[in-house]
Scaffold this motif. Structure first.
Motif, short mmCIF file in Angstrom:
data_model
loop_
_atom_site.label_atom_id
_atom_site.label_comp_id
_atom_site.label_asym_id
_atom_site.label_seq_id
_atom_site.Cartn_x
_atom_site.Cartn_y
_atom_site.Cartn_z
N HIS A 76 12.12 -3.18 -1.73
CA HIS A 76 11.54 -1.85 -1.93
C HIS A 76 12.60 -0.75 -1.92
N GLU A 77 13.86 -1.13 -2.19
CA GLU A 77 14.97 -0.21 -2.41
C GLU A 77 15.17 0.80 -1.27
N PRO A 78 15.40 0.33 -0.06
CA PRO A 78 15.73 1.24 1.03
C PRO A 78 17.16 1.76 0.87
N ASP A 79 17.50 2.78 1.64
CA ASP A 79 18.86 3.32 1.65
C ASP A 79 19.74 2.40 2.51
N LEU A 80 20.69 1.71 1.89
CA LEU A 80 21.51 0.75 2.61
C LEU A 80 22.71 1.38 3.30
N GLU A 81 22.96 2.66 3.00
CA GLU A 81 24.10 3.34 3.62
C GLU A 81 23.67 4.32 4.70
N THR A 82 22.40 4.32 5.04
CA THR A 82 21.92 5.22 6.09
C THR A 82 22.58 4.85 7.42
N LEU A 83 22.85 5.86 8.23
CA LEU A 83 23.61 5.66 9.46
C LEU A 83 22.73 5.79 10.69
N THR A 84 23.01 4.96 11.67
CA THR A 84 22.41 5.11 12.98
C THR A 84 23.51 4.99 14.02
N PHE A 85 23.16 4.95 15.29
CA PHE A 85 24.15 4.80 16.36
C PHE A 85 23.81 3.58 17.19
N ASN A 109 0.81 -1.21 0.00
CA ASN A 109 0.00 0.00 0.00
C ASN A 109 0.85 1.27 0.00
N ASN A 110 2.06 1.17 0.60
CA ASN A 110 2.92 2.36 0.69
C ASN A 110 4.37 1.91 0.82
N SER A 111 5.05 1.77 -0.32
CA SER A 111 6.42 1.27 -0.29
C SER A 111 7.39 2.28 0.31
N ASN A 112 6.99 3.55 0.41
CA ASN A 112 7.86 4.57 0.99
C ASN A 112 8.09 4.36 2.48
N LEU A 113 7.34 3.45 3.08
CA LEU A 113 7.55 3.17 4.50
C LEU A 113 8.97 2.65 4.77
N VAL A 114 9.61 2.07 3.76
CA VAL A 114 10.98 1.57 3.98
C VAL A 114 11.94 2.70 4.30
N HIS A 115 11.58 3.92 3.97
CA HIS A 115 12.44 5.07 4.25
C HIS A 115 12.13 5.70 5.59
N THR A 116 11.17 5.15 6.30
CA THR A 116 10.80 5.67 7.60
C THR A 116 11.91 5.41 8.62
N THR A 117 12.19 6.39 9.45
CA THR A 117 13.16 6.22 10.54
C THR A 117 12.53 6.65 11.85
N THR A 118 13.16 6.23 12.93
CA THR A 118 12.65 6.58 14.24
C THR A 118 13.80 6.76 15.21
N ASN A 119 13.60 7.58 16.22
CA ASN A 119 14.62 7.77 17.26
C ASN A 119 14.62 6.56 18.19
N SER A 120 15.45 5.57 17.84
CA SER A 120 15.44 4.32 18.59
C SER A 120 16.77 3.61 18.42
N ASN A 121 17.19 2.90 19.46
CA ASN A 121 18.32 2.00 19.34
C ASN A 121 17.99 0.94 18.29
N PRO A 122 18.94 0.59 17.42
CA PRO A 122 18.63 -0.40 16.39
C PRO A 122 18.41 -1.82 16.92
N TRP A 123 18.86 -2.09 18.13
CA TRP A 123 18.67 -3.42 18.71
C TRP A 123 17.20 -3.79 18.82
N GLU A 159 24.00 -8.44 -1.61
CA GLU A 159 23.37 -8.64 -2.92
C GLU A 159 22.49 -7.46 -3.31
N ALA A 160 21.95 -6.77 -2.31
CA ALA A 160 21.10 -5.62 -2.59
C ALA A 160 21.92 -4.36 -2.86
N GLY A 161 23.24 -4.44 -2.66
CA GLY A 161 24.10 -3.30 -3.00
C GLY A 161 24.77 -2.61 -1.85
N ALA A 162 24.71 -3.17 -0.64
CA ALA A 162 25.39 -2.55 0.50
C ALA A 162 26.89 -2.50 0.23
N ASN A 163 27.51 -1.39 0.56
CA ASN A 163 28.95 -1.20 0.33
C ASN A 163 29.75 -1.97 1.38
#
Length: 203
Positions: A70-79, A23-37, A106-110
């Motif tokens: 859905h082609e998310p950003d694979l180089e996006t940074l978190t902490f 319904n909304n593939s742009n959700l893959v670009h959603t981020t949140t203020n959260s620990n990635p764990w 395989e998806a293109g992560a550096n």
């Protein structure tokens, strides 16, 4: 819908995730203020975590596979406390499965994008995860003097030191060890012998 998206990731509900992204593939670009764990929203958390960060850890492979379609950003940074500022790939190399690592690559992560103090290759090497080391090499990861010492790559060690002998005194960003100290720590006896010989030549 973003809150629902994160709840679905937290619950591991693949079917619901597929419907949301349909319904909304742009959700893959959603981020949140959260620990990635884990999904733990905290407005005081300075960095933004993506769904790919969250799903790079083990046992979330089906979710990760779906997100990557859905082609998310694979180089996006978190902490993350242990890795500092980091990409999803370093998190997967550290605490994800081999499958997760392969999916990202395989998806293109550096394979050569560092976290704050270590490359994906260093992460795999210092944990002696040789399958992940081989996978990273297959996708073009480049050894530096420290990963070469940890992995026993004699030709690379000799080439780098002969090209630039001050490397003998350099210290690794993560552990603050010289090439010789990294070799000793990881029981690479042949590398130790090589470095000793090259040290004598340089003296």
């Amino acid at each position: 819908m973003e809150i629902e998206y994160w709840k679905v990731l937290q619950e591991g509900n693949l079917e619901h995730l597929q419907q949301l992204l349909k319904n909304n593939s742009n959700l893959v670009h959603t981020t949140t203020n959260s620990n990635p764990w884990k999904y733990s929203p905290n407005e005081n958390y300075q960095f933004q975590t993506s769904g790919v960060h969250f799903c790079s850890f083990a046992k979330r492979e089906p979710l990760l596979r779906e997100l990557l379609q859905h082609e998310p950003d694979l180089e996006t940074l978190t902490f993350e406390d242990n890795k500092g500022i980091t990409t999803p790939l370093v998190l997967a190399i550290w605490e994800g499965s081999l499958e997760s690592c392969q999916l990202l690559l395989e998806a293109g992560a550096n394979p050569n994008t560092w976290a704050s103090a270590e490359s994906p290759l260093y992460t795999a090497a210092e944990h002696h995860d040789w399958e992940k080391v081989a996978l990273l090499e297959k996708f073009g990861a480049k050894h530096d003097i420290f990963t070469a010492c940890i992995c026993g790559k004699l030709e690379i060690v000799e080439m780098e030191i002969r090209a630039y002998k001050p490397l003998l005194e350099r210290r690794s960003a993560k552990r603050n060890l010289t090439p010789l100290e990294e070799a000793t720590k990881h029981n690479q006896k042949e590398v130790e012998k090589l470095i000793d010989r090259l040290q004598q030549i340089s003296d």
